[in-house]
Design a protein around this motif. Sequence first.
Motif, short mmCIF file in Angstrom:
data_model
loop_
_atom_site.label_atom_id
_atom_site.label_comp_id
_atom_site.label_asym_id
_atom_site.label_seq_id
_atom_site.Cartn_x
_atom_site.Cartn_y
_atom_site.Cartn_z
N LYS A 1 14.96 -26.91 9.93
CA LYS A 1 14.57 -25.50 9.82
C LYS A 1 15.28 -24.84 8.65
CE LYS A 1 14.48 -21.18 12.45
NZ LYS A 1 14.80 -20.53 13.75
N TYR A 2 16.59 -25.15 8.48
CA TYR A 2 17.33 -24.55 7.38
C TYR A 2 16.82 -25.04 6.03
CZ TYR A 2 21.13 -23.98 4.03
OH TYR A 2 21.85 -23.71 2.90
N GLY A 3 16.57 -26.32 5.91
CA GLY A 3 16.12 -26.88 4.64
C GLY A 3 14.63 -26.80 4.42
N LYS A 4 13.92 -26.21 5.39
CA LYS A 4 12.47 -26.08 5.30
C LYS A 4 11.81 -27.44 5.06
CE LYS A 4 12.78 -21.34 3.60
NZ LYS A 4 12.42 -20.38 2.52
N GLY A 5 12.41 -28.51 5.68
CA GLY A 5 11.84 -29.83 5.60
C GLY A 5 12.07 -30.55 4.29
N ARG A 6 12.90 -29.96 3.38
CA ARG A 6 13.09 -30.56 2.06
C ARG A 6 14.56 -30.78 1.74
NH1 ARG A 6 9.68 -26.31 1.18
NH2 ARG A 6 11.31 -25.19 0.07
N MET A 7 15.39 -30.88 2.74
CA MET A 7 16.83 -31.02 2.50
C MET A 7 17.16 -32.45 2.08
SD MET A 7 20.06 -30.34 5.04
CE MET A 7 19.95 -28.57 4.90
N MET A 8 17.93 -32.59 1.00
CA MET A 8 18.43 -33.87 0.52
C MET A 8 19.93 -33.93 0.76
SD MET A 8 15.86 -35.63 -0.77
CE MET A 8 16.64 -36.78 -1.88
N ILE A 9 20.36 -34.70 1.75
CA ILE A 9 21.78 -34.75 2.11
C ILE A 9 22.49 -35.73 1.18
CG2 ILE A 9 23.41 -35.34 3.94
CD1 ILE A 9 21.28 -34.57 5.96
N LYS A 10 23.57 -35.26 0.57
CA LYS A 10 24.33 -36.09 -0.37
C LYS A 10 25.60 -36.63 0.25
CE LYS A 10 26.53 -35.97 -4.92
NZ LYS A 10 25.80 -37.11 -5.47
N SER A 11 26.25 -35.84 1.10
CA SER A 11 27.52 -36.28 1.66
C SER A 11 27.66 -35.75 3.07
CB SER A 11 28.69 -35.80 0.78
OG SER A 11 28.66 -34.40 0.66
N LEU A 12 28.56 -36.40 3.80
CA LEU A 12 28.73 -36.09 5.21
C LEU A 12 30.20 -36.27 5.57
CD1 LEU A 12 27.12 -35.54 7.91
CD2 LEU A 12 27.19 -38.00 8.27
N LEU A 13 30.73 -35.34 6.35
CA LEU A 13 32.11 -35.44 6.80
C LEU A 13 32.20 -34.90 8.22
CD1 LEU A 13 35.13 -35.96 6.25
CD2 LEU A 13 35.30 -33.62 5.42
N ILE A 14 32.78 -35.72 9.13
CA ILE A 14 32.99 -35.31 10.50
C ILE A 14 34.43 -34.83 10.63
CG2 ILE A 14 32.76 -35.96 12.92
CD1 ILE A 14 30.20 -36.25 11.29
#
Length: 978
Positions: free
Chosen positions: A151-164
């Motif tokens: 919903k936030y990315g309007k279906g076009r979000m490209m995730i580059k990095s992730l941190l928990i």
Amino acid sequence: MKILVENSCNFIHSITHSIINFRMNSGLTRFKRISTLLVICMQLYSNVLFGQFDYVFNNFNREDGLPTSEVYGALQDDEGFMWFCTDQGVAKYNGFDFEIITINDGLLDNVVIKMHKDKFGRIWFIGMSGTLCYLENGTIIPYEFNHVLKKYGKGRMMIKSLLILPNGDIVIGTTNHRSVILNEQGELKLFESIDENVCMTIDENNYKHLLMYSGQSKSINKQKTIFVQYKNGDSAFFPFKHLFQNHSKFIALDENAYALNIGRELHTMQKDKHSIIVFDKLILDLFVLDNYLWVTTMNDGVIKFKWENNELIKEGQYLKGHSVSSIFKDDNNSIWLTTTDNGVYYIINERISVINNNQVKTSSIITRGQELFIGYMNHQLIGYDLLTNKEILNRKMDGFVHDLEVLTDNRIVVSSEELSIISADLKNLKIVNQTESYYVLRKGLENGLMLGRASTLIETTDFKSYKVLVEGRVYAYHYDDQKRLIYSIDDGVFSLDTNGNRTCLLSGLRIKFLLNSKMGLLAFDETDKMYLVKKNEVKEFDLKPLLDESLIRGVQLEGDTTLWIATNDGIFNVRLEDEWQLNSIFYGMQNGLYNDEIEEFIVLPKFFIIRTKDVVIKIIRADVKQQFKKQIKVENLFVNEEQVFITNNLNFPYNKNDIRIDLSMCMLNGLGQNEIEYSINNKVFKVKDNTINLLNLEPGEYQLKFNLMNSNWSASLMHTSLSFTIEKPFWNKLWFYFISAILISFITFLIVRYLFVKQKQSALQNELIVNYQQKALLAQMKPHFIYNSLNSIQTQVLKSDKFEAHKYISKFGELIRKNLEWSEFELISLKEELELIHLYVDLEQKRMAKQIVFNVLLSDNIEKEKVRIPPFIIQPIIENSFWHGINIPSIENGKISLEIAFFNDFLHFTIIDNGIGIDASMKKNKEKHLSMSSKITIKRIKLLESKYNFNSNYTIVDLSREGITGTKVEFVLPKLYA
């Protein structure tokens, strides 16, 4: 597949220097100073030197089990398995084969561009579509707030990095949206300090104190910036005009220095210095491993830099022509490089390097201090400085270099088609012998040299005059501390002192290698024997358990107890200790060697040099002891196709005896060679599959041991075991034997008792039958019958009818004889019974005044000679018909019929007379019961019923009830044979 990649270390640098001043915002950073930007433009090219030191790369692609050659990243899980994300799912690698996981197994996207392992051991998969899922306990679970991200990315979000984060919050950096934080309740939060653009990377490097992202900040006049947030709360900004969000990465080189790639530019930033290196190709990513920065490029491989003294020093370029997407160092300190065009490259040990001479075969090696000299089959002789890897000698000889030796004055002797000497400074070469003969060279006394040929061993000190030491072929030779020549020939080992005295040290053996040691002389034959020769004592050691079928190619002693043995399967490090008990460590291709078919090897204080036919290998000595993590365990256990939980006490019933065992192995340096040896109760089997099927196992206890073996099956690399019991069927168990014994004893007792009782009853029955037969006989011989018979005889005598009297007396005597004779038998033939009845009927007819008709009807299917019946069973019934039915005045024409039929396996007897009937007879005689003969007959038949287990259906019917006079008697007997 194993390949060598030339290292383009020597290249021309075009350097342009310019200084540009940037002012940093004093209100936002502690770096309040003017930095100097040093722009260094480098033009990289592929000018490959002859015989350069390179890594040993092992390549895995589609042919080896990867789903595709386009691989984006690598990661290692807590169990030691490697994971690779690709455009066709993810691949799990255990060192032997790949397991492919796709959307069919739970992935949300087959195109997985990045992976991340959190502190809980979960592996997160970032899909091209912007979705997240993670692997936990073998199950892929979709991230529960993917819908929030969508919903936030309007279906076009490209995730580059992730941190928990430690509190469970997830920090997500993207390439086309602002970076966000998602808490465990699914609430989304933006970074407050950034208005637009994205988080460029989140770096969890060795320092673990930086969160870095880029964007446009309100407080720095909308400039493009790199924002660094420190663990202690401090922050810093680095402004740039252009950033490429897809490929740009900001990474820490140490606590005070950073690197950033923008397009083809590599930026390094420190407190007061900013430098740029320009590459020919687009930079894809940056990775810091130890003190080295690895820069991956598009179609130009990877360049390795050492960060030293606040500068980047280029060490090499590898995989040129490939697009390297990521670099990862595993727990074994091995390096994995993923590419988007040729799968994965694996460096088992980055400190093992090879010298590749464009695949020219090697012929000999020698070292001089820290210098290495290599002879090739193409007549080339090349020398290297082992510390710097720089070339120090490159000469073309007159033929292939057969052997090399270093004299005590550091000159180098070369045995080729000519014998040559290279000066100690490597500048001059002198031919000392032009004889066309190849020699094996060994140091002699003083500054001399021994030269061995097929037919003789000679020595020289001035290369002008030569002295013959030994005639004939010599295999090994050297001088010991007493200046004695020790040499081996076909029939043993001998010593030759300076006076020319020869002594046999070891006889009858062909020795190939000799070593001097403080313990004595070590001698090795061509196979698997080692001999310690000390004074007059020879001690033999069997190396076969250590070497198996390997052939010894060289030996070298280091110190007093460390023995190195090179074979055609690798190197064995043998510790000679505890009264010379051999303690071995194997070192082969799975430890990083390019090739384990060793021709020569040299042990140096810092290096280990190995020559194979193809290449020369250099190993830093510290890495010889490198231990690789490995594990083997029983992953799944199936019994009759049903999976069972593995416990310490496994018991299966006798009919569940088809066992399938799935082994899980992890040894990343296994290189796909999964030779498995397993034993069942010490019976050994060899397979090349990690699934083992055991079918139709017999009941019993089973001890299974599983060993992952090396390539020549000579040593176990890792092992595990499994124990289980297949129970015996209940009828084979002790308690069943005990109960069965009791039951059998009880049943036997009952059977014996039954047989005893039965025998007793049978004896009693036989006794009763005989008694009743005798009673029947007595009944026939009752006084009035005998009296009447004798009276009839008297009447005929008085009438002077002697002939009739004689006939009567004869039949009467025969009747009495047969009665007495057959009364002793239990059974007589039906024919005999009928003869008895006919005699009786004839006598009775002669006594009576009236004529009586007697008929016998016998079925055709009865063989009267063979069928047996009890004697006198019919006669008493016939007698009753005569005297109680027909011998009445009112009966004028008497008739008696006997019908015997056979059907349903029984003899059916029917006796009918036309007398007054049994009811009238009993009334006339005032009798209430049957006659004595009838009672005896009935009792006899009842005894027969008990003995032969049948129902006689004995009946007596008065025919007056059917409207006629007479009596009918019916009964059945079994068909008996003698």
